[in-house]
Design a protein around this motif. Structure first.
Motif, PDB file in Angstrom:
ATOM      1  N   UNK B  24       0.874  -1.109  -0.150  1.00  0.00           N
ATOM      2  CA  UNK B  24      -0.292  -0.055   0.330  1.00  0.00           C
ATOM      3  C   UNK B  24       0.708   1.251   0.104  1.00  0.00           C
ATOM      4  N   UNK B  25       2.274   1.311  -0.148  1.00  0.00           N
ATOM      5  CA  UNK B  25       2.886   2.362  -0.397  1.00  0.00           C
ATOM      6  C   UNK B  25       2.448   3.353  -1.495  1.00  0.00           C
ATOM      7  N   UNK B  26       2.915   2.464  -2.388  1.00  0.00           N
ATOM      8  CA  UNK B  26       1.983   2.897  -3.925  1.00  0.00           C
ATOM      9  C   UNK B  26       0.379   2.485  -3.923  1.00  0.00           C
ATOM     10  N   UNK B  44       5.520   7.685 -10.962  1.00  0.00           N
ATOM     11  CA  UNK B  44       6.699   7.855 -10.947  1.00  0.00           C
ATOM     12  C   UNK B  44       7.266   8.984  -9.530  1.00  0.00           C
ATOM     13  N   UNK B  45       6.722  10.172  -8.833  1.00  0.00           N
ATOM     14  CA  UNK B  45       7.822  10.628  -7.782  1.00  0.00           C
ATOM     15  C   UNK B  45       7.520  10.404  -6.708  1.00  0.00           C
ATOM     16  N   UNK B  46       5.893   9.346  -6.960  1.00  0.00           N
ATOM     17  CA  UNK B  46       6.414   8.839  -4.422  1.00  0.00           C
ATOM     18  C   UNK B  46       6.759   7.698  -5.019  1.00  0.00           C
ATOM     19  N   UNK B  47       7.197   7.064  -6.117  1.00  0.00           N
ATOM     20  CA  UNK B  47       7.952   5.918  -5.859  1.00  0.00           C
ATOM     21  C   UNK B  47       9.751   6.929  -5.645  1.00  0.00           C
ATOM     22  N   UNK B  63       8.210   1.861   8.315  1.00  0.00           N
ATOM     23  CA  UNK B  63       8.045   3.583   9.072  1.00  0.00           C
ATOM     24  C   UNK B  63       7.885   4.528   7.799  1.00  0.00           C
ATOM     25  N   UNK B  64       8.278   4.215   6.339  1.00  0.00           N
ATOM     26  CA  UNK B  64       7.770   4.445   5.271  1.00  0.00           C
ATOM     27  C   UNK B  64       6.741   4.777   5.019  1.00  0.00           C
ATOM     28  N   UNK B  65       5.273   3.398   5.068  1.00  0.00           N
ATOM     29  CA  UNK B  65       4.405   3.547   5.285  1.00  0.00           C
ATOM     30  C   UNK B  65       3.443   4.902   5.718  1.00  0.00           C
ATOM     31  N   UNK B  66       3.970   4.757   7.242  1.00  0.00           N
ATOM     32  CA  UNK B  66       4.270   5.471   8.155  1.00  0.00           C
ATOM     33  C   UNK B  66       4.382   7.064   8.041  1.00  0.00           C
ATOM     34  N   UNK B  67       4.934   7.263   7.390  1.00  0.00           N
ATOM     35  CA  UNK B  67       5.478   8.817   6.678  1.00  0.00           C
ATOM     36  C   UNK B  67       4.867   9.752   5.581  1.00  0.00           C
TER      37      UNK B  67
END
Lengths: 219, 219
Positions: B24-26, B44-47, B63-67
């Motif tokens: 779910x990060x992207x 692309x920018x989010x990736x 942690x990246x998902x939370x951020x």
């Protein structure tokens, strides 16, 4: 003083001191009766430098022995002493700068690092580890799509010049005592690194608050 | 674009992109026939930001998902965006600043860090990770016999202010595009760290040559 005093004053455990004595990093003390030995202030200062090189700079005991050997030949040249302990000068026959660099760092980045040093007018030893390390760092930035031009780096480098002047000011003192200056040079240079990076992060936060902040503290 | 284009343009392997999609990060792409999906520039920018946070800042995928979740609530506050991606602001319920600090860092060093921030007049979030990290770094220096006074640190901090201003200048551009600025902030801040430390070392060598050098290059 006895070995226990040496340990207490330097913070180095007795077993470690004995190891350095066996390896020849520390010269033997003066033998006394009862199969003991006494040590003087020279031992203490040299032990503190060894600790700085091993624990803070992270050198191996062998590399430290080589470096101390090179220092003992420095006949009063403080610039050479500082270069050796800070890793700017090659100690032995296999300096980092002699490793085949082309394998990992493209020639263009090496040339860029040279161009920067030239633009700054800095006097850097031709075999300094810094040249290759700088080229490698520039390469890594370009690899992730953030190539840095020499013009962008020059103003940063000018600020690091002023940081270096503050560093050298801190080392001023008894300039004949190379062992003491060498120890403080290692500690000041390396231990200040995380402090400087933290100050930069906090300064960014402050600068961002000035430029973009609403006046309220973010949640 | 297809997932293969996304991979080529971002430098992130397809299997990793699929993993980020599952976690779910992207957000998912737009489905097409043949059980495929297409992606756009926002993906692309989010990736690219995810790659900067994971590979460069070293955050875990969780942690990246939370951020990213916290960023999606930032309603146009660029100062907050930068604080989040650079670690100045706490993301969730367990920020570093809330950990029991007294266990490892004596109160005197915490007070010293606060005194420095006050002397500088910096606006730093009360729960910023920097406060505790600075206190810890000062503590480590004092432990090896090199205590730093606030007066010594202030001139260093003033130079880091000017470095931070250069950093923020580099981020200037389309200030509505927070995802893009956030990615460049992470890359610029973190990847410049080794460069700045190398420049300081070389500037020291140059300064030492000016102060102590003989005019000849040391052997």
């Amino acid at each position: 003083m006895r070995i226990s005093d040496l340990s207490r004053l330097s913070g180095v455990p007795i077993t470690t001191i004995k190891y350095y004595l066996r390896e020849g990093l520390l010269p033997p003390g003066t033998p006394t009766a009862h199969n003991q030995a006494v040590y003087d202030d020279d031992h203490l200062r040299r032990l503190r430098l060894i600790r700085a090189l091993v624990s803070v700079r992270g050198l191996s005991v062998n590399a430290t022995a080589e470096l101390l050997e090179a220092l003992s030949r420095d006949d009063g040249d403080l610039h050479r002493t500082l270069g050796l302990v800070l890793g700017a000068l090659p100690v032995g026959e296999h300096p980092a700068g002699d490793q085949p660099a082309g394998d990992t760092v493209p020639r263009a980045r090496l040339e860029e690092a040279e161009k920067l040093i030239e633009a700054l007018g800095w006097r850097i030893h031709r075999r300094s580890e810094g040249r290759l390390a700088l080229a490698r760092a520039l390469y890594e930035m370009a690899e992730v799509g953030l190539p840095l031009r020499v013009e962008t780096l020059v103003p940063y480098a000018r600020l690091t010049e002023r940081i270096a002047a503050l560093d050298l000011d801190q080392l001023a003192g008894d300039e004949d005592d190379h062992i003491d200056i060498a120890e403080r040079a290692v500690l000041t240079t390396i231990l200040l690194e995380p402090v400087l990076l933290l100050l930069r992060r906090m300064a960014q936060e402050n600068e961002s608050a000035s430029r973009h902040g609403t006046g309220e503290e973010p949640r």
